[in-house]
Scaffold this motif. Structure first.
Motif, PDB file in Angstrom:
ATOM      1  N   ASP A 106      -8.501  14.915 -15.079  1.00 26.58           N
ATOM      2  CA  ASP A 106      -8.199  14.922 -13.652  1.00 26.58           C
ATOM      3  C   ASP A 106      -8.707  13.619 -13.035  1.00 26.58           C
ATOM      4  O   ASP A 106      -9.679  13.028 -13.500  1.00 26.58           O
ATOM      5  CB  ASP A 106      -8.886  16.096 -12.953  1.00 26.58           C
ATOM      6  CG  ASP A 106      -8.313  17.438 -13.361  1.00 26.58           C
ATOM      7  OD1 ASP A 106      -7.186  17.471 -13.894  1.00 26.58           O
ATOM      8  OD2 ASP A 106      -8.994  18.453 -13.153  1.00 26.58           O
ATOM      9  N   THR A 107      -8.036  13.173 -11.977  1.00 24.30           N
ATOM     10  CA  THR A 107      -8.483  11.990 -11.244  1.00 24.30           C
ATOM     11  C   THR A 107      -8.810  12.401  -9.814  1.00 24.30           C
ATOM     12  O   THR A 107      -8.608  13.550  -9.422  1.00 24.30           O
ATOM     13  CB  THR A 107      -7.389  10.895 -11.227  1.00 24.30           C
ATOM     14  OG1 THR A 107      -6.264  11.376 -10.478  1.00 24.30           O
ATOM     15  CG2 THR A 107      -6.960  10.516 -12.632  1.00 24.30           C
ATOM     16  N   GLU A 108      -9.280  11.441  -9.034  1.00 23.52           N
ATOM     17  CA  GLU A 108      -9.570  11.728  -7.628  1.00 23.52           C
ATOM     18  C   GLU A 108      -8.292  12.013  -6.854  1.00 23.52           C
ATOM     19  O   GLU A 108      -8.300  12.756  -5.886  1.00 23.52           O
ATOM     20  CB  GLU A 108     -10.291  10.542  -6.995  1.00 23.52           C
ATOM     21  CG  GLU A 108     -11.697  10.342  -7.511  1.00 23.52           C
ATOM     22  CD  GLU A 108     -12.377   9.153  -6.862  1.00 23.52           C
ATOM     23  OE1 GLU A 108     -11.882   8.670  -5.815  1.00 23.52           O
ATOM     24  OE2 GLU A 108     -13.401   8.710  -7.389  1.00 23.52           O
ATOM     25  N   LYS A 109      -7.202  11.404  -7.263  1.00 21.35           N
ATOM     26  CA  LYS A 109      -5.946  11.531  -6.535  1.00 21.35           C
ATOM     27  C   LYS A 109      -5.206  12.825  -6.833  1.00 21.35           C
ATOM     28  O   LYS A 109      -4.534  13.365  -5.963  1.00 21.35           O
ATOM     29  CB  LYS A 109      -5.020  10.352  -6.866  1.00 21.35           C
ATOM     30  CG  LYS A 109      -5.588   9.006  -6.541  1.00 21.35           C
ATOM     31  CD  LYS A 109      -5.543   8.759  -5.073  1.00 21.35           C
ATOM     32  CE  LYS A 109      -6.013   7.346  -4.785  1.00 21.35           C
ATOM     33  NZ  LYS A 109      -6.105   7.070  -3.385  1.00 21.35           N
ATOM     34  N   ARG A 110      -5.257  13.295  -8.090  1.00 22.68           N
ATOM     35  CA  ARG A 110      -4.502  14.496  -8.447  1.00 22.68           C
ATOM     36  C   ARG A 110      -5.063  15.140  -9.705  1.00 22.68           C
ATOM     37  O   ARG A 110      -5.771  14.510 -10.476  1.00 22.68           O
ATOM     38  CB  ARG A 110      -3.026  14.169  -8.638  1.00 22.68           C
ATOM     39  CG  ARG A 110      -2.795  13.207  -9.768  1.00 22.68           C
ATOM     40  CD  ARG A 110      -1.315  12.899  -9.918  1.00 22.68           C
ATOM     41  NE  ARG A 110      -1.159  11.919 -10.950  1.00 22.68           N
ATOM     42  CZ  ARG A 110      -1.037  10.621 -10.758  1.00 22.68           C
ATOM     43  NH1 ARG A 110      -1.041  10.145  -9.542  1.00 22.68           N
ATOM     44  NH2 ARG A 110      -0.893   9.797 -11.761  1.00 22.68           N
ATOM     45  N   LYS A 111      -4.681  16.407  -9.888  1.00 25.09           N
ATOM     46  CA  LYS A 111      -5.093  17.141 -11.081  1.00 25.09           C
ATOM     47  C   LYS A 111      -4.147  16.797 -12.228  1.00 25.09           C
ATOM     48  O   LYS A 111      -2.956  16.582 -12.017  1.00 25.09           O
ATOM     49  CB  LYS A 111      -5.057  18.640 -10.810  1.00 25.09           C
ATOM     50  CG  LYS A 111      -6.071  19.088  -9.777  1.00 25.09           C
ATOM     51  CD  LYS A 111      -5.857  20.526  -9.383  1.00 25.09           C
ATOM     52  CE  LYS A 111      -6.500  21.414 -10.407  1.00 25.09           C
ATOM     53  NZ  LYS A 111      -6.491  22.833 -10.015  1.00 25.09           N
TER      54      LYS A 111
ATOM     55  N   SER B  17       3.123  18.147  -5.577  1.00 19.60           N
ATOM     56  CA  SER B  17       1.734  18.554  -5.380  1.00 19.60           C
ATOM     57  C   SER B  17       1.594  20.078  -5.405  1.00 19.60           C
ATOM     58  O   SER B  17       0.501  20.591  -5.595  1.00 19.60           O
ATOM     59  CB  SER B  17       1.184  17.995  -4.069  1.00 19.60           C
ATOM     60  OG  SER B  17       1.839  18.576  -2.970  1.00 19.60           O
TER      61      SER B  17
ATOM     62  N   TRP C 216       0.777   9.226  -2.327  1.00 24.38           N
ATOM     63  CA  TRP C 216       0.497   9.085  -3.758  1.00 24.38           C
ATOM     64  C   TRP C 216       1.424   9.973  -4.570  1.00 24.38           C
ATOM     65  O   TRP C 216       1.862   9.637  -5.640  1.00 24.38           O
ATOM     66  CB  TRP C 216      -0.963   9.419  -4.035  1.00 24.38           C
ATOM     67  CG  TRP C 216      -1.319   9.188  -5.473  1.00 24.38           C
ATOM     68  CD1 TRP C 216      -1.395  10.132  -6.455  1.00 24.38           C
ATOM     69  CD2 TRP C 216      -1.584   7.947  -6.102  1.00 24.38           C
ATOM     70  NE1 TRP C 216      -1.709   9.539  -7.660  1.00 24.38           N
ATOM     71  CE2 TRP C 216      -1.832   8.197  -7.460  1.00 24.38           C
ATOM     72  CE3 TRP C 216      -1.644   6.627  -5.650  1.00 24.38           C
ATOM     73  CZ2 TRP C 216      -2.131   7.199  -8.370  1.00 24.38           C
ATOM     74  CZ3 TRP C 216      -1.948   5.637  -6.557  1.00 24.38           C
ATOM     75  CH2 TRP C 216      -2.186   5.928  -7.895  1.00 24.38           C
ATOM     76  N   GLN C 217       1.731  11.143  -4.018  1.00 25.54           N
ATOM     77  CA  GLN C 217       2.537  12.111  -4.730  1.00 25.54           C
ATOM     78  C   GLN C 217       3.331  12.911  -3.706  1.00 25.54           C
ATOM     79  O   GLN C 217       2.798  13.317  -2.685  1.00 25.54           O
ATOM     80  CB  GLN C 217       1.594  13.027  -5.525  1.00 25.54           C
ATOM     81  CG  GLN C 217       2.258  14.044  -6.372  1.00 25.54           C
ATOM     82  CD  GLN C 217       1.230  14.889  -7.123  1.00 25.54           C
ATOM     83  OE1 GLN C 217       0.058  14.912  -6.774  1.00 25.54           O
ATOM     84  NE2 GLN C 217       1.666  15.581  -8.139  1.00 25.54           N
TER      85      GLN C 217
ATOM     86  N   LYS D  24       0.847  -1.179   0.000  1.00 29.89           N
ATOM     87  CA  LYS D  24       0.000   0.000   0.000  1.00 29.89           C
ATOM     88  C   LYS D  24       0.893   1.242   0.000  1.00 29.89           C
ATOM     89  O   LYS D  24       1.851   1.320   0.751  1.00 29.89           O
ATOM     90  CB  LYS D  24      -0.892  -0.009   1.231  1.00 29.89           C
ATOM     91  CG  LYS D  24      -2.000   0.975   1.171  1.00 29.89           C
ATOM     92  CD  LYS D  24      -3.095   0.596   2.131  1.00 29.89           C
ATOM     93  CE  LYS D  24      -4.258   1.508   1.832  1.00 29.89           C
ATOM     94  NZ  LYS D  24      -5.505   0.898   2.049  1.00 29.89           N
ATOM     95  N   ARG D  25       0.580   2.177  -0.882  1.00 29.44           N
ATOM     96  CA  ARG D  25       1.383   3.395  -0.968  1.00 29.44           C
ATOM     97  C   ARG D  25       1.177   4.235   0.280  1.00 29.44           C
ATOM     98  O   ARG D  25       0.047   4.464   0.704  1.00 29.44           O
ATOM     99  CB  ARG D  25       0.976   4.226  -2.181  1.00 29.44           C
ATOM    100  CG  ARG D  25       1.354   3.607  -3.476  1.00 29.44           C
ATOM    101  CD  ARG D  25       0.981   4.553  -4.579  1.00 29.44           C
ATOM    102  NE  ARG D  25       1.246   3.928  -5.867  1.00 29.44           N
ATOM    103  CZ  ARG D  25       1.660   4.581  -6.916  1.00 29.44           C
ATOM    104  NH1 ARG D  25       1.828   5.869  -6.866  1.00 29.44           N
ATOM    105  NH2 ARG D  25       1.894   3.963  -8.041  1.00 29.44           N
TER     106      ARG D  25
END
Length: 146
Positions: free
Chosen positions: A78-83, A33, A27-28, A23-24
């Motif tokens: 865009d995703t839920e995790k990042r733009k 970010s 994420w970034q 598990k990460r």
């Protein structure tokens, strides 16, 4: 008998380790970010024509023409995790790479985009540029007899 049990236990351990997905923890990285800061720098460059020409080695109008030409091909959602990285930033990364020959690592700090992502961006944008500009580029290949 003991050797068979050791082999079976080893196989179970290998299978169990392979089935567990790590598990990460993040994420970034925080540095990446804050990409909006580099987007702000790019916006400042667009305001001053001389700075922009010095940075991108082309006029703002030519840059905007290229954005319109390749934008639909290189735009990401865009995703839920990042733009997603904006089209103008993707094109600016590629043009800066072509203009200066900077390494992906130095571009990483300039644009706040990881070097592995830059390697993908440069490839995608170059393919889109080749496709979009193929009607404008005429190349004839001649063989030279030696």
């Amino acid at each position: 008998m003991l050797e068979e049990e050791v082999e079976i236990a080893s196989a179970v351990v290998v299978l169990a380790a392979a089935s567990k997905k790590r598990k990460r923890s993040i994420w970034q990285r925080e540095y990446f970010s804050r990409r909006d800061l580099s987007t702000a720098v790019a916006s400042e460059l667009l305001l001053d024509n001389w700075l922009f020409v010095n940075f991108a080695r082309m006029s703002k109008s030519d840059f905007e023409l290229l954005v319109g030409m390749v934008g639909p091909k290189i735009r990401k959602a865009d995703t839920e995790k990042r733009k997603a990285i904006p089209v103008s930033t993707r094109l600016a990364i590629t043009l800066r790479f072509l203009a200066t020959g900077d390494s992906y690592h130095s571009l990483m700090y300039l644009f706040r985009v990881h070097y592995s992502t830059i390697s993908l961006i440069v490839r995608e944008v170059l393919e889109a540029l080749i496709e979009g500009l193929k009607d404008y580029i005429k190349v004839s290949i001649q063989t030279i007899a030696i």
